[in-house]
Write a protein that holds these residues in place. Sequence first.
Motif, PDB file in Angstrom:
ATOM      1  N   ARG A   1      -4.701  10.746   8.132  1.00  0.00           N
ATOM      2  CA  ARG A   1      -3.653  11.219   9.025  1.00  0.00           C
ATOM      3  C   ARG A   1      -2.461  10.261   9.084  1.00  0.00           C
ATOM      4  O   ARG A   1      -1.307  10.671   9.164  1.00  0.00           O
ATOM      5  CB  ARG A   1      -4.226  11.440  10.431  1.00  0.00           C
ATOM      6  CG  ARG A   1      -3.235  11.966  11.450  1.00  0.00           C
ATOM      7  CD  ARG A   1      -2.689  13.343  11.105  1.00  0.00           C
ATOM      8  NE  ARG A   1      -3.673  14.385  11.297  1.00  0.00           N
ATOM      9  CZ  ARG A   1      -3.734  15.162  12.372  1.00  0.00           C
ATOM     10  NH1 ARG A   1      -2.848  15.068  13.312  1.00  0.00           N
ATOM     11  NH2 ARG A   1      -4.678  16.062  12.484  1.00  0.00           N
ATOM     12  N   PHE A   2      -2.769   8.959   9.022  1.00  0.00           N
ATOM     13  CA  PHE A   2      -1.701   7.964   9.145  1.00  0.00           C
ATOM     14  C   PHE A   2      -0.945   7.789   7.825  1.00  0.00           C
ATOM     15  O   PHE A   2       0.206   7.357   7.815  1.00  0.00           O
ATOM     16  CB  PHE A   2      -2.312   6.622   9.557  1.00  0.00           C
ATOM     17  CG  PHE A   2      -1.313   5.563   9.894  1.00  0.00           C
ATOM     18  CD1 PHE A   2      -0.672   5.567  11.131  1.00  0.00           C
ATOM     19  CD2 PHE A   2      -1.004   4.559   8.990  1.00  0.00           C
ATOM     20  CE1 PHE A   2       0.259   4.584  11.452  1.00  0.00           C
ATOM     21  CE2 PHE A   2      -0.073   3.568   9.306  1.00  0.00           C
ATOM     22  CZ  PHE A   2       0.551   3.581  10.544  1.00  0.00           C
ATOM     23  N   GLY A   3      -1.611   8.138   6.722  1.00  0.00           N
ATOM     24  CA  GLY A   3      -1.015   7.854   5.417  1.00  0.00           C
ATOM     25  C   GLY A   3      -1.142   6.375   5.075  1.00  0.00           C
ATOM     26  O   GLY A   3      -0.237   5.752   4.514  1.00  0.00           O
ATOM     27  N   TRP A   4      -2.287   5.798   5.432  1.00  0.00           N
ATOM     28  CA  TRP A   4      -2.508   4.352   5.284  1.00  0.00           C
ATOM     29  C   TRP A   4      -2.397   3.906   3.839  1.00  0.00           C
ATOM     30  O   TRP A   4      -1.963   2.795   3.549  1.00  0.00           O
ATOM     31  CB  TRP A   4      -3.906   4.017   5.839  1.00  0.00           C
ATOM     32  CG  TRP A   4      -4.285   2.578   5.737  1.00  0.00           C
ATOM     33  CD1 TRP A   4      -5.126   2.015   4.811  1.00  0.00           C
ATOM     34  CD2 TRP A   4      -3.845   1.503   6.584  1.00  0.00           C
ATOM     35  NE1 TRP A   4      -5.244   0.660   5.030  1.00  0.00           N
ATOM     36  CE2 TRP A   4      -4.466   0.324   6.123  1.00  0.00           C
ATOM     37  CE3 TRP A   4      -2.990   1.429   7.691  1.00  0.00           C
ATOM     38  CZ2 TRP A   4      -4.258  -0.919   6.720  1.00  0.00           C
ATOM     39  CZ3 TRP A   4      -2.777   0.188   8.291  1.00  0.00           C
ATOM     40  CH2 TRP A   4      -3.410  -0.955   7.799  1.00  0.00           C
ATOM     41  N   LYS A   5      -2.763   4.795   2.912  1.00  0.00           N
ATOM     42  CA  LYS A   5      -2.842   4.364   1.503  1.00  0.00           C
ATOM     43  C   LYS A   5      -1.475   4.039   0.917  1.00  0.00           C
ATOM     44  O   LYS A   5      -1.375   3.309  -0.060  1.00  0.00           O
ATOM     45  CB  LYS A   5      -3.565   5.421   0.674  1.00  0.00           C
ATOM     46  CG  LYS A   5      -5.046   5.447   1.048  1.00  0.00           C
ATOM     47  CD  LYS A   5      -5.905   6.164   0.050  1.00  0.00           C
ATOM     48  CE  LYS A   5      -7.375   5.944   0.414  1.00  0.00           C
ATOM     49  NZ  LYS A   5      -8.125   7.200   0.515  1.00  0.00           N
ATOM     50  N   SER A   6      -0.403   4.545   1.521  1.00  0.00           N
ATOM     51  CA  SER A   6       0.915   4.223   0.956  1.00  0.00           C
ATOM     52  C   SER A   6       1.490   2.938   1.550  1.00  0.00           C
ATOM     53  O   SER A   6       2.614   2.552   1.253  1.00  0.00           O
ATOM     54  CB  SER A   6       1.872   5.397   1.179  1.00  0.00           C
ATOM     55  OG  SER A   6       1.998   5.636   2.568  1.00  0.00           O
ATOM     56  N   ARG A   7       0.723   2.253   2.370  1.00  0.00           N
ATOM     57  CA  ARG A   7       1.193   0.995   2.972  1.00  0.00           C
ATOM     58  C   ARG A   7       1.171  -0.122   1.922  1.00  0.00           C
ATOM     59  O   ARG A   7       0.178  -0.331   1.245  1.00  0.00           O
ATOM     60  CB  ARG A   7       0.259   0.633   4.123  1.00  0.00           C
ATOM     61  CG  ARG A   7       0.386  -0.773   4.688  1.00  0.00           C
ATOM     62  CD  ARG A   7      -0.816  -1.003   5.597  1.00  0.00           C
ATOM     63  NE  ARG A   7      -0.802  -2.267   6.312  1.00  0.00           N
ATOM     64  CZ  ARG A   7      -1.518  -3.321   5.948  1.00  0.00           C
ATOM     65  NH1 ARG A   7      -2.249  -3.299   4.850  1.00  0.00           N
ATOM     66  NH2 ARG A   7      -1.491  -4.417   6.680  1.00  0.00           N
ATOM     67  N   PRO A   8       2.281  -0.874   1.789  1.00  0.00           N
ATOM     68  CA  PRO A   8       2.264  -1.991   0.847  1.00  0.00           C
ATOM     69  C   PRO A   8       1.353  -3.111   1.357  1.00  0.00           C
ATOM     70  O   PRO A   8       1.273  -3.343   2.555  1.00  0.00           O
ATOM     71  CB  PRO A   8       3.724  -2.456   0.802  1.00  0.00           C
ATOM     72  CG  PRO A   8       4.326  -1.985   2.079  1.00  0.00           C
ATOM     73  CD  PRO A   8       3.576  -0.740   2.476  1.00  0.00           C
ATOM     74  N   ALA A   9       0.651  -3.795   0.464  1.00  0.00           N
ATOM     75  CA  ALA A   9      -0.291  -4.838   0.881  1.00  0.00           C
ATOM     76  C   ALA A   9       0.424  -6.080   1.403  1.00  0.00           C
ATOM     77  O   ALA A   9      -0.064  -6.756   2.312  1.00  0.00           O
ATOM     78  CB  ALA A   9      -1.206  -5.207  -0.277  1.00  0.00           C
ATOM     79  N   GLU A  10       1.569  -6.386   0.848  1.00  0.00           N
ATOM     80  CA  GLU A  10       2.284  -7.630   1.189  1.00  0.00           C
ATOM     81  C   GLU A  10       2.884  -7.582   2.588  1.00  0.00           C
ATOM     82  O   GLU A  10       3.580  -6.621   2.928  1.00  0.00           O
ATOM     83  CB  GLU A  10       3.450  -7.830   0.211  1.00  0.00           C
ATOM     84  CG  GLU A  10       3.120  -8.628  -1.016  1.00  0.00           C
ATOM     85  CD  GLU A  10       2.574 -10.006  -0.704  1.00  0.00           C
ATOM     86  OE1 GLU A  10       3.292 -10.822  -0.096  1.00  0.00           O
ATOM     87  OE2 GLU A  10       1.394 -10.261  -1.053  1.00  0.00           O
TER      88      GLU A  10
END
Length: 763
Positions: free
Chosen positions: A436-445
């Motif tokens: 739901r949050f779209g966490w996977k598109s968050r950059p790691a840095e």
Amino acid sequence: MSILNKVIRSVVQVMPDQAPDELIASNRYLGRSINRLNGPDKVTGKATFTADYPVANLAHAALAYSTIAKGRITSIDTKAAEALPGVILVLTHENAPEMKVPKEFGDGSSNDAGTTQAKILNTDHVSWNGQPIALVVAETPEQAEAAAARIHATYEKEDCVTSFEAAIGDAKQPKAIMGEDPEVTRGDVEQALSQSAARIDLTFTTPPHNHNAIEPHACIAQWDGKDDLTLYDTSQFTAGVATTIAQVFGLKADHVRVVAPYVGGGFGGKGGAWPYIQLCALAARETGRPVRLAMTREGVFRIVGGRTPSQQRVAISADDAGKFLGFVHEGVTAQSTHNHFPEQFSFPPRHLYSMEAYRIGQKVTDLSRVANTFMRAPGESIGTFAVESGIDALAYELKMCPVALRMRNEPDADPVSGSPFSSRHMRKAYEMGVERFGWKSRPAEPRSQRDGDWWIGQGVATGTYPVYRMVTAARVRISADGTAVAQTSCQEMGMGTETVQTQHLAERLGLPMSKVRFEYGDSTLPYAGVAGGSSQTVSVALAVQEAGAKVLKELLALAQKDERSPLREANFEDVVAKDEGIFWRVSGGGESYAAILSRAGKDFVEADHKTGAPMELLKYSMHSYAAQFCEVRVHALSGEVRVQRWVGSFDTGRILNPKMAVSQFRGGIIMGIGMALTEETMFDDRTGRIMNPSLAEYHVPVQADIPDIEVVYTNEPDPHTPLGAHGIGEIGITGVAAAVANAVYHATGKRVTSLPITLDKLM
Ligand code: MOS
């Protein structure tokens, strides 16, 4: 854990389970977004809150408060107050009749609800800055407040400790915390910390907080003779207030009636019988008039305690795959010199993660300040801030996704007790939240997203709260007109108690909601415990279920005696309650409650029932879980933090009313955002006096501080709880402050370890 507890636990472990509640999947009313039944009355102003009761010949009380933390009152001048128009009575330690000190709030298993061991008005001794030193009764509230402001006291101060920082060194381990061991250990944790691929070791601090319910505490007291007292009170524990006030005045508990149908928010701050109640009752007794004592906002800060401050160390080490090797969570909270409540911040990690070696425990120190008390998720709210910030920091050390790190350490059974979980769908909650949050598109840095002058970051944290159940009594009555009522003394602080229990009763008895009523909020009804520990929904549900079964059995017995009844051959196991009556489970024949009762010539059948102790809590590790995701922006120049997106994903058993449940979750998250960014009760460390006792200076979040909050939930029923449900009032706030702090780190690269995250900490 005590030996007795261990023995009971080992017996309970081998006892067979109760069959799951038959209604676990039933959805005629349960599981539906039914509107709050008392909503229209509340929004149109028809609902009678405590201070609204129209009582004839009412007088009004106000309090004066001490201005030192510890010492003696050497003189108190009441002449100016007494000379004001409308003043009826002024009571101080010089003329107040004796009241007994009530027993302190215990572990929730008794009705004791005292909040302080300090004498109130019956001593010249001062135990905290803000202690009531005079009680004024006048014809109007304004006259009473004006007179209270003219009371002048002089003091002889005594040395005392009012600073939490200064008292940390004197902290001691309490004997037990909510019945649990103050410290639990396994293995050689120091070695596990030193020999590992990655480790963090951080110290966190959280400030005191105050509950700021919309409705400040208030009471109306009315005596009938010398032995019977009625109190209208803003209480989330009517039975506790009745018992406690009876202790204070030496009355029988059933001679004190406490009425509280509507309470304008409590959050734990209305769980105890704070001193204003006994002072209101005293004022009424001494003047021979009904008296109202409506606390000012400042007054609530002075005499009603809030959340403890804490200092917490979190040290975690892991192997290079992220498996936790050593885990330390330890620290100190404060209570007062005159109360005992060591807030249980060290509980979350005892149940959240698998760990090779651990030391998890806490100490408590005593301050000459107002008593501390429960505030929404006491323990878990501040404990998850430290633990979940620490895990986030470890994820960066390991260069691992913080969600993956948590999933890497999901335990199969309770990490400390070894008990099986009654219901744990943490992975599902995380999967739903990630999606739901779209966490996977968050950059790691960290410090890698910028929008104009704003740094952007996304953070995540786990929330958790235990499942409790309290011994509760209920009465169920089915009447010949085909209606039913359930009664218990429980409380509605706005959570939706009345609505959800009406849904439940209708579903349980096979009646339409329009034909059932739920009566509550009055200590003369069958006993219910405090509306606390997020336990009320399941506690009341079980009492209503069991009392309801008794009534159905009696109705069936009437039918069995009746030649003409289609149920005369039926046993209880053969029938179900549905379609406004009792029917054969398989063949479907049967008859209505009204038919059974009218042929028997009875107006109604009713039964009382009290539930047994919550033995399931000894067999299973029972908890709710949350995955809290947020996005913040942090101003690059000013350090201002704004929360701009939120997804809360909850695993809290079956959801009984989605509309109201989501509202509860949102409320918890909003309170958590306040805790993260703005809320702090500021004590003057030199005097122990609260410096910001108003909503102008104690900053709760306002509409403009809160983004859209999305809520999703697993809706997985717990087979070991009534209705498959968990309480949901407190889980919402847990994990929130950590999620914000972790998002702030992701935005800026700065790890803020002390709440609230004000802009000075980011400059
Ligand atoms: Mo809750 S702090 O147990 O009202």
